[in-house]
Design a protein around this motif. Sequence first.
Motif, PDB file in Angstrom:
ATOM      1  N   ALA A 131      41.525  33.371  32.335  1.00 23.09           N
ATOM      2  CA  ALA A 131      40.557  32.276  32.378  1.00 23.09           C
ATOM      3  C   ALA A 131      39.930  32.181  33.758  1.00 23.09           C
ATOM      4  O   ALA A 131      40.526  32.584  34.760  1.00 23.09           O
ATOM      5  N   THR A 132      38.741  31.644  33.813  1.00 24.06           N
ATOM      6  CA  THR A 132      38.062  31.397  35.080  1.00 24.06           C
ATOM      7  C   THR A 132      38.758  30.249  35.794  1.00 24.06           C
ATOM      8  O   THR A 132      39.166  29.269  35.168  1.00 24.06           O
ATOM      9  N   GLU A 160      42.086  39.061  39.186  1.00 27.72           N
ATOM     10  CA  GLU A 160      43.523  38.962  39.474  1.00 27.72           C
ATOM     11  C   GLU A 160      44.316  39.820  38.495  1.00 27.72           C
ATOM     12  O   GLU A 160      45.217  40.571  38.893  1.00 27.72           O
ATOM     13  N   LYS A 161      43.980  39.732  37.198  1.00 27.38           N
ATOM     14  CA  LYS A 161      44.710  40.524  36.211  1.00 27.38           C
ATOM     15  C   LYS A 161      44.501  42.015  36.448  1.00 27.38           C
ATOM     16  O   LYS A 161      45.452  42.808  36.338  1.00 27.38           O
ATOM     17  N   SER A 162      43.282  42.406  36.782  1.00 26.78           N
ATOM     18  CA  SER A 162      43.002  43.815  37.049  1.00 26.78           C
ATOM     19  C   SER A 162      43.825  44.324  38.227  1.00 26.78           C
ATOM     20  O   SER A 162      44.428  45.415  38.166  1.00 26.78           O
ATOM     21  N   ALA A 163      43.892  43.529  39.308  1.00 23.51           N
ATOM     22  CA  ALA A 163      44.667  43.933  40.483  1.00 23.51           C
ATOM     23  C   ALA A 163      46.149  44.028  40.153  1.00 23.51           C
ATOM     24  O   ALA A 163      46.831  44.997  40.541  1.00 23.51           O
ATOM     25  N   LEU A 164      46.669  43.045  39.441  1.00 21.68           N
ATOM     26  CA  LEU A 164      48.078  43.043  39.075  1.00 21.68           C
ATOM     27  C   LEU A 164      48.401  44.249  38.194  1.00 21.68           C
ATOM     28  O   LEU A 164      49.449  44.901  38.354  1.00 21.68           O
ATOM     29  N   THR A 165      47.523  44.535  37.250  1.00 20.41           N
ATOM     30  CA  THR A 165      47.729  45.684  36.368  1.00 20.41           C
ATOM     31  C   THR A 165      47.807  46.979  37.165  1.00 20.41           C
ATOM     32  O   THR A 165      48.686  47.823  36.941  1.00 20.41           O
ATOM     33  N   ASN A 166      46.913  47.136  38.121  1.00 17.00           N
ATOM     34  CA  ASN A 166      46.895  48.350  38.942  1.00 17.00           C
ATOM     35  C   ASN A 166      48.141  48.485  39.796  1.00 17.00           C
ATOM     36  O   ASN A 166      48.734  49.571  39.895  1.00 17.00           O
ATOM     37  N   TYR A 167      48.570  47.401  40.432  1.00 19.35           N
ATOM     38  CA  TYR A 167      49.753  47.464  41.281  1.00 19.35           C
ATOM     39  C   TYR A 167      51.016  47.674  40.454  1.00 19.35           C
ATOM     40  O   TYR A 167      51.907  48.440  40.853  1.00 19.35           O
ATOM     41  N   LEU A 168      51.096  47.020  39.303  1.00 15.25           N
ATOM     42  CA  LEU A 168      52.299  47.134  38.476  1.00 15.25           C
ATOM     43  C   LEU A 168      52.433  48.524  37.842  1.00 15.25           C
ATOM     44  O   LEU A 168      53.541  48.919  37.449  1.00 15.25           O
ATOM     45  N   VAL A 220      45.594  33.692  34.595  1.00 16.81           N
ATOM     46  CA  VAL A 220      45.105  34.616  35.618  1.00 16.81           C
ATOM     47  C   VAL A 220      43.605  34.789  35.404  1.00 16.81           C
ATOM     48  O   VAL A 220      43.121  34.705  34.275  1.00 16.81           O
ATOM     49  N   ASP A 221      42.871  35.016  36.497  1.00 16.51           N
ATOM     50  CA  ASP A 221      41.444  35.294  36.320  1.00 16.51           C
ATOM     51  C   ASP A 221      41.254  36.802  36.140  1.00 16.51           C
ATOM     52  O   ASP A 221      42.191  37.579  36.380  1.00 16.51           O
ATOM     53  N   PRO A 222      40.087  37.253  35.690  1.00 14.65           N
ATOM     54  CA  PRO A 222      39.912  38.681  35.388  1.00 14.65           C
ATOM     55  C   PRO A 222      40.204  39.618  36.564  1.00 14.65           C
ATOM     56  O   PRO A 222      40.871  40.644  36.383  1.00 14.65           O
ATOM     57  N   ALA A 280      47.834  27.705  41.893  1.00 15.48           N
ATOM     58  CA  ALA A 280      48.469  27.100  40.722  1.00 15.48           C
ATOM     59  C   ALA A 280      47.559  26.032  40.114  1.00 15.48           C
ATOM     60  O   ALA A 280      47.404  25.952  38.891  1.00 15.48           O
ATOM     61  N   TRP A 281      46.949  25.219  40.984  1.00 15.03           N
ATOM     62  CA  TRP A 281      46.029  24.177  40.505  1.00 15.03           C
ATOM     63  C   TRP A 281      44.892  24.805  39.705  1.00 15.03           C
ATOM     64  O   TRP A 281      44.547  24.342  38.616  1.00 15.03           O
ATOM     65  N   ASP A 282      44.320  25.869  40.250  1.00 16.68           N
ATOM     66  CA  ASP A 282      43.218  26.576  39.579  1.00 16.68           C
ATOM     67  C   ASP A 282      43.633  27.126  38.221  1.00 16.68           C
ATOM     68  O   ASP A 282      42.803  27.318  37.339  1.00 16.68           O
ATOM     69  N   SER A 283      44.924  27.427  38.083  1.00  7.91           N
ATOM     70  CA  SER A 283      45.423  28.180  36.934  1.00  7.91           C
ATOM     71  C   SER A 283      46.099  27.320  35.875  1.00  7.91           C
ATOM     72  O   SER A 283      46.693  27.866  34.939  1.00  7.91           O
ATOM     73  N   GLY A 284      46.039  26.002  36.043  1.00 12.05           N
ATOM     74  CA  GLY A 284      46.615  25.139  35.018  1.00 12.05           C
ATOM     75  C   GLY A 284      47.417  23.963  35.520  1.00 12.05           C
ATOM     76  O   GLY A 284      47.696  23.022  34.766  1.00 12.05           O
ATOM     77  N   ALA A 285      47.816  23.981  36.809  1.00 11.60           N
ATOM     78  CA  ALA A 285      48.652  22.891  37.328  1.00 11.60           C
ATOM     79  C   ALA A 285      47.888  21.580  37.473  1.00 11.60           C
ATOM     80  O   ALA A 285      48.495  20.534  37.699  1.00 11.60           O
ATOM     81  N   ASP A 286      46.555  21.639  37.343  1.00 12.80           N
ATOM     82  CA  ASP A 286      45.772  20.403  37.413  1.00 12.80           C
ATOM     83  C   ASP A 286      46.109  19.456  36.272  1.00 12.80           C
ATOM     84  O   ASP A 286      45.883  18.249  36.362  1.00 12.80           O
TER      85      ASP A 286
END
Length: 214
Positions: free
Chosen positions: A54-55, A203-211, A199-201, A129-135
């Motif tokens: 999500a954005t 962020e997910k791309s970076a995590l996928t690459n590192y993992l 996760v934003d797009p 965290a706030w950006d991602s749902g903690a709000d």
Amino acid sequence: MPRFYARRRLGVAAAATALISSMALFNAPTASAALPTPVSGATARSYLATLTVATEDRTGYDRDLFPHWIPQSGACNTREVVLKRDGTNVVQDSSCAATSGSWYSPYDGATWSAASDVDIDHLVPLAEAWDSGADSWTTSRRQSFANDLTRPQLIAVTDNVNQAKGDQDPATWMPSRTAYRCTYVRAWVQVKYYYDLSVDPAEKSALTNYLASC
């Protein structure tokens, strides 16, 4: 082979093992951060696949909405507990403040002898965290997140490195020590998964690459 010689060989092998172990300890960093061990790379990849994409929206964020460094045990607050956990030979005074010790920062490989040179990093930043749902969380849940000693969320690191990281996610910031990056992204995904954060797009791309190499 006679038992005497068998026992002698075992004794020599044990002595050699002990010598190697002692040399490893001698050559180890003077202190080592004790972040709770994150999930494996395979588990992190499976967790990442389930996270909502999500954005991000930072509207209304305020650090004070995440009560942090709350009392944990006696006079010790969360920061002081992590300083003690992550340091070596840490001495604390009657108010639990660290008066001496050694802290190794796994982000940059630096070792510090003054607690004032060390920050406690929220691995997944509060603003992230706030950006991602903690709000939408209650204050109680935000407090639990900001003081979580069970998940791999809090770690003692070099203060200016933590400040340079700020509220960035792995798409724009990673530890300069490449050897720690796999640990970092595994921890990041575990925390996001546990707290059901998106996760934003990028962020997910970076995590996928590192993992992929974990």
